[in-house]
Design a protein around this motif. Sequence first.
Motif, mmCIF file in Angstrom:
data_model
loop_
_atom_site.group_PDB
_atom_site.id
_atom_site.type_symbol
_atom_site.label_atom_id
_atom_site.label_comp_id
_atom_site.label_asym_id
_atom_site.label_seq_id
_atom_site.Cartn_x
_atom_site.Cartn_y
_atom_site.Cartn_z
ATOM 1 N N GLY A 145 0.836 -1.188 0.043
ATOM 2 C CA GLY A 145 0.115 0.026 -0.040
ATOM 3 C C GLY A 145 0.919 1.358 -0.186
ATOM 4 N N ALA A 146 2.159 1.222 -0.141
ATOM 5 C CA ALA A 146 2.929 2.356 -0.360
ATOM 6 C C ALA A 146 2.443 3.336 -1.334
ATOM 7 N N SER A 147 2.811 4.557 -1.403
ATOM 8 C CA SER A 147 2.353 5.199 -2.436
ATOM 9 C C SER A 147 3.235 5.017 -3.600
ATOM 10 N N VAL A 148 2.731 5.468 -4.909
ATOM 11 C CA VAL A 148 3.693 4.959 -6.083
ATOM 12 C C VAL A 148 3.794 6.221 -6.832
ATOM 13 N N SER A 149 5.105 6.485 -7.228
ATOM 14 C CA SER A 149 5.320 7.817 -8.225
ATOM 15 C C SER A 149 5.149 7.355 -9.658
ATOM 16 N N ARG A 150 5.030 8.661 -10.340
ATOM 17 C CA ARG A 150 4.321 8.375 -11.703
ATOM 18 C C ARG A 150 5.544 7.784 -12.464
ATOM 19 N N ALA A 151 6.656 7.933 -12.280
ATOM 20 C CA ALA A 151 7.831 6.972 -12.969
ATOM 21 C C ALA A 151 7.612 5.677 -12.578
ATOM 22 N N GLU A 152 7.237 5.327 -11.323
ATOM 23 C CA GLU A 152 7.194 3.507 -11.291
ATOM 24 C C GLU A 152 5.913 3.174 -11.833
ATOM 25 N N LEU A 153 4.975 4.051 -12.145
ATOM 26 C CA LEU A 153 3.693 3.712 -12.929
ATOM 27 C C LEU A 153 4.029 3.521 -14.314
ATOM 28 N N VAL A 154 4.980 4.227 -14.937
ATOM 29 C CA VAL A 154 5.296 4.277 -16.146
ATOM 30 C C VAL A 154 6.024 2.894 -16.576
ATOM 31 N N ALA A 155 7.102 2.811 -15.523
ATOM 32 C CA ALA A 155 7.900 1.392 -15.679
ATOM 33 C C ALA A 155 6.744 0.200 -15.669
ATOM 34 N N LEU A 156 6.093 0.119 -14.868
ATOM 35 C CA LEU A 156 5.234 -0.972 -14.546
ATOM 36 C C LEU A 156 4.317 -1.167 -15.576
ATOM 37 N N ALA A 157 3.535 -0.024 -16.290
ATOM 38 C CA ALA A 157 2.940 -0.051 -17.431
ATOM 39 C C ALA A 157 3.526 -0.866 -18.696
ATOM 40 N N LYS A 158 4.737 -0.085 -18.691
ATOM 41 C CA LYS A 158 5.464 -0.698 -19.936
ATOM 42 C C LYS A 158 5.706 -2.120 -19.673
ATOM 43 N N LYS A 165 2.946 -4.005 -20.577
ATOM 44 C CA LYS A 165 2.307 -3.625 -22.075
ATOM 45 C C LYS A 165 0.958 -3.066 -22.113
ATOM 46 N N VAL A 166 0.766 -2.070 -21.223
ATOM 47 C CA VAL A 166 -0.506 -1.449 -21.155
ATOM 48 C C VAL A 166 -0.366 0.253 -21.069
ATOM 49 N N GLU A 167 -1.257 0.767 -21.202
ATOM 50 C CA GLU A 167 -0.971 2.282 -21.293
ATOM 51 C C GLU A 167 -1.033 2.731 -19.676
#
Length: 90
Positions: A57-70, A73-75
Amino acid sequence: MFGVERPHWNPLPAVAQAIATGDPWLLAWAMQSATPYRLLSRASGIPDYRLDELYRGASVSRAELVALAKAWKVEVDQVVLTLPAGTLAE
């Protein structure tokens, strides 16, 4: 068959269902994409310990979200839609 167009598959309903039944958002996405955490760590560049923090449940950064989405293979916007309120770090 050549030339057969298949409809675009959207993972959001399955991820939303998993979250609605109590799975954390990170686990729901990992299960939907069939990506084990060790592979997800390698593909996203996010260390195992940090994935554990996100799972809990830790906060997630936008950069981490971009890396996870990549890695999934999703937006990134699709992932953002499934985050619990207050999860995205400012």
